[in-house]
Design an enzyme around this catalytic site. Structure first.
Site, PDB file in Angstrom:
ATOM      1  N   ARG A 181       0.882  -1.037   0.075  1.00 54.27           N
ATOM      2  CA  ARG A 181      -0.117   0.155  -0.208  1.00 54.27           C
ATOM      3  C   ARG A 181       0.819   1.315   0.057  1.00 54.27           C
ATOM      4  O   ARG A 181       0.507   2.159  -0.679  1.00 54.27           O
ATOM      5  CB  ARG A 181      -0.963   0.288   1.183  1.00 54.27           C
ATOM      6  CG  ARG A 181      -2.227  -0.624   1.136  1.00 54.27           C
ATOM      7  CD  ARG A 181      -1.967  -2.228   0.388  1.00 54.27           C
ATOM      8  NE  ARG A 181      -3.103  -3.027   0.565  1.00 54.27           N
ATOM      9  CZ  ARG A 181      -3.499  -3.917   1.358  1.00 54.27           C
ATOM     10  NH1 ARG A 181      -3.062  -4.064   2.334  1.00 54.27           N
ATOM     11  NH2 ARG A 181      -4.824  -4.414   1.219  1.00 54.27           N
ATOM     12  N   ASP A 197       0.480  -7.320  -3.035  1.00 55.45           N
ATOM     13  CA  ASP A 197      -1.021  -7.010  -2.898  1.00 55.45           C
ATOM     14  C   ASP A 197      -1.603  -6.460  -4.005  1.00 55.45           C
ATOM     15  O   ASP A 197      -0.948  -6.058  -4.925  1.00 55.45           O
ATOM     16  CB  ASP A 197      -1.353  -6.066  -1.556  1.00 55.45           C
ATOM     17  CG  ASP A 197      -2.441  -6.464  -0.811  1.00 55.45           C
ATOM     18  OD1 ASP A 197      -3.537  -6.446  -1.278  1.00 55.45           O
ATOM     19  OD2 ASP A 197      -2.403  -6.765   0.529  1.00 55.45           O
ATOM     20  N   HIS A 210      -6.366 -10.556  -3.402  1.00 59.18           N
ATOM     21  CA  HIS A 210      -5.349  -9.585  -3.561  1.00 59.18           C
ATOM     22  C   HIS A 210      -4.384  -9.533  -4.305  1.00 59.18           C
ATOM     23  O   HIS A 210      -3.056  -9.464  -4.222  1.00 59.18           O
ATOM     24  CB  HIS A 210      -4.708  -9.420  -1.815  1.00 59.18           C
ATOM     25  CG  HIS A 210      -5.734  -8.908  -0.856  1.00 59.18           C
ATOM     26  ND1 HIS A 210      -6.065  -7.640  -0.838  1.00 59.18           N
ATOM     27  CD2 HIS A 210      -6.097  -9.578   0.055  1.00 59.18           C
ATOM     28  CE1 HIS A 210      -6.852  -7.589   0.039  1.00 59.18           C
ATOM     29  NE2 HIS A 210      -7.052  -8.618   0.891  1.00 59.18           N
ATOM     30  N   GLU A 248      -9.552 -12.841   2.383  1.00 57.29           N
ATOM     31  CA  GLU A 248     -10.182 -11.997   1.739  1.00 57.29           C
ATOM     32  C   GLU A 248     -10.208 -12.280   0.149  1.00 57.29           C
ATOM     33  O   GLU A 248     -10.209 -11.483  -0.568  1.00 57.29           O
ATOM     34  CB  GLU A 248      -9.731 -10.389   1.762  1.00 57.29           C
ATOM     35  CG  GLU A 248      -9.822 -10.080   3.305  1.00 57.29           C
ATOM     36  CD  GLU A 248      -9.464  -8.891   3.713  1.00 57.29           C
ATOM     37  OE1 GLU A 248     -10.367  -8.067   4.471  1.00 57.29           O
ATOM     38  OE2 GLU A 248      -8.581  -8.208   2.993  1.00 57.29           O
ATOM     39  N   TYR A 281      -3.685  -5.136  15.508  1.00 64.29           N
ATOM     40  CA  TYR A 281      -3.526  -4.330  14.420  1.00 64.29           C
ATOM     41  C   TYR A 281      -2.973  -2.930  14.556  1.00 64.29           C
ATOM     42  O   TYR A 281      -3.656  -2.263  15.142  1.00 64.29           O
ATOM     43  CB  TYR A 281      -4.816  -4.200  13.891  1.00 64.29           C
ATOM     44  CG  TYR A 281      -4.955  -5.443  12.774  1.00 64.29           C
ATOM     45  CD1 TYR A 281      -4.541  -6.533  13.097  1.00 64.29           C
ATOM     46  CD2 TYR A 281      -5.375  -5.082  11.363  1.00 64.29           C
ATOM     47  CE1 TYR A 281      -4.582  -7.754  12.189  1.00 64.29           C
ATOM     48  CE2 TYR A 281      -5.549  -6.269  10.719  1.00 64.29           C
ATOM     49  CZ  TYR A 281      -4.993  -7.644  10.898  1.00 64.29           C
ATOM     50  OH  TYR A 281      -5.181  -8.629  10.022  1.00 64.29           O
ATOM     51  N   PHE A 282      -1.701  -2.661  14.415  1.00 66.38           N
ATOM     52  CA  PHE A 282      -1.124  -1.462  15.024  1.00 66.38           C
ATOM     53  C   PHE A 282      -1.499  -0.369  13.762  1.00 66.38           C
ATOM     54  O   PHE A 282      -0.933   1.085  13.911  1.00 66.38           O
ATOM     55  CB  PHE A 282       0.360  -1.467  14.919  1.00 66.38           C
ATOM     56  CG  PHE A 282       0.793  -2.391  16.238  1.00 66.38           C
ATOM     57  CD1 PHE A 282      -0.085  -2.784  17.110  1.00 66.38           C
ATOM     58  CD2 PHE A 282       2.184  -2.559  16.509  1.00 66.38           C
ATOM     59  CE1 PHE A 282       0.043  -3.537  18.324  1.00 66.38           C
ATOM     60  CE2 PHE A 282       2.527  -3.288  17.682  1.00 66.38           C
ATOM     61  CZ  PHE A 282       1.585  -3.685  18.363  1.00 66.38           C
ATOM     62  N   THR A 292      -0.745  -0.564   5.602  1.00 60.36           N
ATOM     63  CA  THR A 292      -0.284   0.944   5.445  1.00 60.36           C
ATOM     64  C   THR A 292      -0.991   1.693   4.432  1.00 60.36           C
ATOM     65  O   THR A 292      -0.273   2.665   4.088  1.00 60.36           O
ATOM     66  CB  THR A 292       1.343   0.892   5.037  1.00 60.36           C
ATOM     67  OG1 THR A 292       1.512   0.269   3.695  1.00 60.36           O
ATOM     68  CG2 THR A 292       2.115   0.195   6.171  1.00 60.36           C
TER      69      THR A 292
HETATM   70  C1  ACM Z   1      -6.017  -9.116   6.664  1.00 58.06           C
HETATM   71  O1  ACM Z   1      -5.889  -8.156   7.428  1.00 58.06           O
HETATM   72  N1  ACM Z   1      -6.423  -8.872   5.684  1.00 58.06           N
HETATM   73  C2  ACM Z   1      -5.238 -10.121   7.018  1.00 58.06           C
END
Ligand code: ACM
Ligand code: ZN
Length: 760
Positions: A165, A194, A265, A328, A419-420, A470
């Protein structure tokens, strides 16, 4: 006589002082065992290093790195010798037979004795470096005498970084590895591919980086603003870069786990090689964040391509695990693809979920054949887990629990704690983030072993990892801000035995640790100093109370002399005493202070007291259970960026609200707040009707047109009412019709989001 008295008093003072004020050991993560003793070791230019039994020469390398660090930060080097003078201060390092992360560090008299090899010695030096910095005066370090025996609680102590990202250069990737190593963590999960960019050179398929590493623009602002720039953006690591980084990580005792995303992705890869998709494309490297329907089609040429890619990846990364994503992956294209449907029939698969499982299992066989292990996000459980796969549990801990019960290894990385990219303080005082709320203390309180697992199953939990996605993190400085100090908290979760964890000590240590981070010019987040606030109705008095909190103030972790102060126009007007009763409009800042010095950022608090404030409101249809936390009469307007629990929302239903003002009075205006965000299926009401009444029986319609204003998608409907007397107000906001064709969520119910009702 006087002298004797003084001596006795002095001894008593010293005794009390020593007993009560043992030296602090400011090491993060806190060691497994620390015995603090009296006295201190003076480390300076004359201190020598003595290496014993370093037969394989691995500790020599660690000593050189330690010396380089002293040189870089303090401008001198320690002598390495075996010819010692009497009483000379030495650091004596005795090598252990086998290299592990463990070490012993015994600081006493004129000797620091270390027992460790390789990684363990690196860890001993990381502890010593922190002790040196915390106890430095000029270039003399007076290190408190202590005996430390230290080892890791968990074997997987990971940090992830998404370089797709946003892209960060080689120098920063090395610095990130430095942080991992500094906190005695040992895994760097490198998210290399990604939808928004392919970042690793693959010699056999050069278009992956010629085309796939570059996008024609990026989202700006928050996703739900749906705005883009048109700047070409990208970058990638050559295989030479990767070799250099892998070698660097080895030096720092960090294993890199590369991630090559599949089957979803994959937009960047498909933009370079559209023939690997179910449809013919063409595709573009994505400018938008999110999840996309075009994914790898499980046909022979796709598997050939992925095996080619993985062959080069396996040759570059010596670690045992390869991460293949698996998260996803929409099944839309597979449902309508003859290739996919034929494969489902041929392999007697039940559905597209089993097709995903087939995909991952096939890749796993290839990796296993090449002596590598597969790890993937918890979606790889769906449709059946591959035989030897390890699972990274991100959608909560449930996936990890299920995998551990099936005797598969697990790395815990739940969105709630790990998740930072989430906010670490109130969103109004933090840089734009994706959402969420994960402050430092929440990370610290995380336990990677869920209570649902028994002792045997718990053995499958390798450890945990924080993920730094990011989308909203444009620069390496911002990566530091989002990652640190939360990384330090996670390090302590993963290293320090749970019975030794102590939030108060950690919060104390992290504050002095900030000055250690200054050595590295780290852009750490000082969010622990910021104030959080809550406005709550007291059910007895029916009044609103303002409660201010700060993790340091609340945990007594502070040095003496701290408080929360209220400020108006930058002047301190009052110390906060809990709670403040809100019976009039209020617009102030709150800030944490210690010893008269304001720390952190000022927190703006606006409370608008009006006729509706605190009054009873009822709804004919209850709001959606997903958005029922908001309060329309709490004197609080919703913030931007959106905080969901500040709104009430209905999906495909009208809001029919009845408000009782308790007594009749003349009304001049009614204000209503609505949200519009087509991207998130949120629309303004198609109609608003307001009726007022004195007796709750006879209602009069308010027939003025509202004046409508908008800021950041938040709409205010202002109705000027010509001084009508009323006690009861009924408001109907009609939900917009189903979403039009061509809009996100077409054909679905629209959402109606409502904020504060103000009556003046
Ligand atoms: C994720 O946050 N899609 C692994
Ligand atoms: Zn297909």
């Amino acid at each position: 006589m006087k002298t004797i008295q003084f001596t006795i008093l002095f001894c008593i003072f010293m005794f009390i002082h020593k007993v009560n004020c043992k030296a602090q050991v400011n090491i993060i993560p806190y060691p497994a065992s620390v015995d603090i003793m009296h006295g201190a070791f003076k480390l300076d230019k004359s201190t020598s290093i003595v290496l014993i039994d370093d037969i394989l020469n691995i500790n020599q390398l660690e000593v050189e790195q330690f010396n380089l660090w002293i040189l870089q930060h303090y401008g001198f080097k320690l002598n390495q010798t075996n010819n010692l003078k009497d009483n000379q201060n030495i650091i004596q390092i005795r090598s252990e037979k086998t290299e592990t992360e463990k070490y012993e560090l015994n600081i006493q008299g004129n000797k620091i004795a270390i027992k460790a090899s390789g990684e363990g010695l690196k860890n001993a030096f990381e502890s010593l470096k922190q002790l040196m910095h915390a106890n430095k005066k000029e270039n003399v370090f007076s290190i408190p005498a202590c005996f430390i025996i230290d080892s890791a609680g968990f074997q997987w102590r990971g940090m992830h970084l998404d370089v797709s990202r946003h892209f960060y250069d080689k120098a920063f990737v090395k610095k990130y590895i430095d942080y991992i190593s500094m906190y005695k963590m040992n895994v760097f999960h490198w998210h290399l591919t990604d939808d928004q960019g392919w970042r690793i050179e693959i010699k056999k398929h050069p278009k992956l980086t010629e085309i796939g590493a570059w996008r024609k623009g990026s989202m700006i602002g928050h996703y739900n603003q749906h705005q883009f720039d048109t700047l070409r953006y990208g970058g990638f690591y050559t295989q030479d870069d990767i070799k250099e980084i892998v070698a660097y990580a080895k030096l720092k005792h960090v294993t890199i786990v590369p991630e090559i995303e599949m089957p979803g992705h994959a937009m960047a890869a498909l933009s370079a090689y559209p023939q690997l998709a179910c449809t013919s494309g063409p595709f573009e490297v994505e400018k938008q964040w999110g999840v996309f329907d075009d994914v790898f089609c499980p046909k022979p040429e796709t598997f050939q391509f992925l095996e080619d890619v993985l062959t080069e990846v396996m040759a570059l990364f010596p670690g045992e695990y390869i991460h293949v994503g698996g998260d996803e992956c929409p099944k839309e294209r597979w449902k309508n693809c003859s290739n996919c449907q034929n494969l489902i029939k041929k392999e007697a698969l039940k559905d597209e979920h089993e097709l995903q499982s087939y995909f991952i299992q096939r890749i796993e066989k290839f990796l296993n054949k090449n002596n590598k292990k597969l790890i993937g996000w918890d979606e790889i459980l769906e449709g059946g887990l591959a035989q030897n796969a390890a699972v990274m549990s991100w959608r909560g801990t449930e996936g990890g629990i299920a995998a551990a019960k099936q005797n598969h290894f697990v790395v815990m990385t739940p969105g709630t704690h790990c998740y930072f990219d989430h906010y670490q303080g109130h969103p109004t005082m933090e840089p734009l983030a994706i959402g969420g709320f994960t402050p430092l203390e929440k990370v610290y309180n995380f336990n990677p072993i869920p209570s649902e697992l028994n002792a045997l199953e718990s053995k499958y939990i390798l450890g945990a990892q924080a993920n730094v996605w990011t989308e909203y993190i444009n620069t390496s400085k911002e990566v530091e801000y989002f990652a640190i100090p939360r990384m330090a908290a996670l390090a302590e979760v993963l290293w320090t035995p749970i019975e030794n964890k102590n939030l108060t000590r950690f919060l104390n240590n992290i504050q002095s640790h900030f000055s250690y981070l200054d050595l590295y010019q780290t852009n750490y987040a000082p969010s622990i100093y910021n104030i959080n606030y809550e406005i709550k109705k007291d059910s007895l008095s029916n009044q609103f109370n303002l409660k201010l909190s700060n993790v340091l103030f609340d945990n007594n972790a502070q040095m003496p002399g701290d408080s929360i102060v209220l400020l108006k126009d930058n002047n301190k007007i009052e110390f906060y005493k809990s709670p403040i009763v809100l019976n009039k409009s209020f617009q102030l800042n709150a800030q944490y202070q210690r010893n008269n010095k304001l720390l952190g950022k000022a927190c703006p608090i606006v409370f608008s007291f009006n006729k509706a404030t605190g009054k009873n409101i009822s709804f004919k249809e209850a709001p959606s259970k997903f958005y029922n936390k908001g309060n329309l009469t709490d004197g609080q307007k919703a913030h931007f960026p959106r905080i969901n629990n500040e709104w009430l929302a209905w999906s495909g239903q009208n809001m029919e609200a009845s408000l009782n003002l308790n007594d009749a009075s003349f009304i001049e205006s009614i204000d209503l707040g609505f949200l519009k965000n087509e991207q998130d299926w949120i629309y303004l009401p198609s109609q608003v009707e307001i009726f007022i009444s004195l007796d709750n029986i006879h209602f009069v319609k308010v027939d003025t047109q509202p004046s409508i204003s908008e800021i950041n998608g938040k709409y205010n409907y202002h109705y000027a009412v010509n001084k009508l007397k009323a006690q009861y107000i009924n408001i109907t906001a009609t939900c917009a019709p189903n979403i039009a064709t061509g809009k996100p969520g077409e054909g679905e119910s629209a959402w109606l989001f409502v904020d504060e009702i103000e009556i003046k």
